[in-house]
Scaffold this motif. Structure first.
Motif, PDB file in Angstrom:
ATOM      1  N   PRO A  23       0.813  -1.227   0.000  1.00 34.45           N
ATOM      2  CA  PRO A  23       0.000   0.000   0.000  1.00 34.45           C
ATOM      3  C   PRO A  23       0.844   1.275   0.000  1.00 34.45           C
ATOM      4  N   GLU A  24       1.970   1.256   0.695  1.00 35.90           N
ATOM      5  CA  GLU A  24       2.825   2.442   0.722  1.00 35.90           C
ATOM      6  C   GLU A  24       3.484   2.668  -0.643  1.00 35.90           C
ATOM      7  N   ILE A  25       3.867   1.600  -1.319  1.00 37.74           N
ATOM      8  CA  ILE A  25       4.437   1.742  -2.662  1.00 37.74           C
ATOM      9  C   ILE A  25       3.390   2.317  -3.613  1.00 37.74           C
ATOM     10  N   TYR A  26       2.158   1.845  -3.493  1.00 35.37           N
ATOM     11  CA  TYR A  26       1.072   2.373  -4.333  1.00 35.37           C
ATOM     12  C   TYR A  26       0.895   3.877  -4.098  1.00 35.37           C
ATOM     13  N   ALA A  27       0.951   4.287  -2.844  1.00 38.78           N
ATOM     14  CA  ALA A  27       0.833   5.715  -2.530  1.00 38.78           C
ATOM     15  C   ALA A  27       1.976   6.503  -3.159  1.00 38.78           C
ATOM     16  N   ALA A  28       3.172   5.926  -3.152  1.00 41.17           N
ATOM     17  CA  ALA A  28       4.320   6.587  -3.784  1.00 41.17           C
ATOM     18  C   ALA A  28       4.112   6.706  -5.292  1.00 41.17           C
ATOM     19  N   LEU A  29       3.572   5.665  -5.912  1.00 38.24           N
ATOM     20  CA  LEU A  29       3.314   5.699  -7.353  1.00 38.24           C
ATOM     21  C   LEU A  29       2.315   6.793  -7.706  1.00 38.24           C
ATOM     22  N   LEU A  30       1.309   6.967  -6.871  1.00 39.60           N
ATOM     23  CA  LEU A  30       0.341   8.036  -7.102  1.00 39.60           C
ATOM     24  C   LEU A  30       1.024   9.399  -7.036  1.00 39.60           C
TER      25      LEU A  30
END
Length: 259
Positions: free
Chosen positions: A23-30
């Motif tokens: 989930p944190e990686i996804y937030a970074a991608l956003l």
């Protein structure tokens, strides 16, 4: 949300692993999708970490990565032992999570890699599996060094696609070298997920969840492809265990002498 640059790292045999979660990686991608800066994410498990550790050029590559994330459970356990809050970020799981949430976020995807036809199959299946996902393009590069013209055309296609993420499905470390060599020419985040293309395209069966959670996913892969993977799992993995133990003993001796 934590700034991606503030995500802590911990050292595993000279490779900086990010103490993070999917989930944190996804937030970074956003967050990264809002700019035009090229970045790449390296996905490491034991065998690929050992291959990179043994090559100074590949080891240096990790210093340029935006994140080096832990695919293998041994890397997660080492981080947790050092007191970090870290979860397994396997390539296939990261791909599934990001694609499932992209319908709401609007992230656009480009699939680059795989054997002939795999990227196209993956795009078709993803379109059916993840409603409203935006797939900006896909292609299978040749299994030989690209010519200068081919490289320029590839960069142009990916750039003009409008994708936010380029999923790179090659073997490791080939995919890591490709990302390093192209990241400065592309405005997207590149993520090397290797065999995840084959898993999600239905070409290769993935291990059941209990094997994934217990760190035994490698065993099914070895049984499935012994001629190709025997060295990875029967030589590199034991060397990893030995070197980690040796490293731990050195740290213990250093701390003991400092008392």
């Amino acid at each position: 949300m934590r700034d991606p640059s503030a995500i802590p790292r911990y050292d595993v045999l000279g490779i900086p692993i990010a103490a993070t979660s999917i989930p944190e990686i996804y937030a970074a991608l956003l967050q990264w999708s809002r700019d035009q800066t090229g970045r790449f994410i390296a996905v490491r498990e034991v065998a690929s970490l050992m291959a990179c550790r043994d090559d100074p050029d590949l080891r240096a590559l990790h210093q340029r990565a935006a994140l080096v994330i832990p695919d293998g459970m041994p890397l997660v356990w080492l981080g947790q032992k050092q007191g970090h809050k870290v979860a397994r970020c396997a390539g296939p799981d990261l791909f599934d999570y990001v694609c499932r949430h992209s319908a709401q976020s609007g992230l656009r995807h480009y699939f680059f890699g795989g054997n002939e036809g795999v990227a196209a199959t993956l795009a078709e299946l993803c379109q059916a599996r993840y409603p409203s996902i935006q797939i900006a393009g896909w292609e299978c590069p040749p299994f030989r060094p690209m010519t200068a013209t081919e490289r320029s055309q590839t960069i142009a296609r990916i750039t003009q696609s409008g994708a936010d993420i380029v999923w790179v499905g090659m073997s490791s470390p080939k995919q890591d070298v490709w990302m390093r060599d192209h990241v400065d020419a592309l405005p997207q985040t590149l993520i090397g997920i290797g065999a995840a293309f084959d898993f999600h395209a239905g070409r290769v069966r993935r291990a059941p969840r209990w094997m994934q959670r217990s760190g035994l996913e490698w065993l099914l892969r070895l049984i499935s492809e012994p001629r190709r993977l025997w060295r990875r799992y029967l030589i590199l993995a034991p060397r990893f265990v030995w070197l980690v133990l040796l490293s731990g003993l050195k740290i213990y001796a250093k701390d003991d002498n400092a008392k």
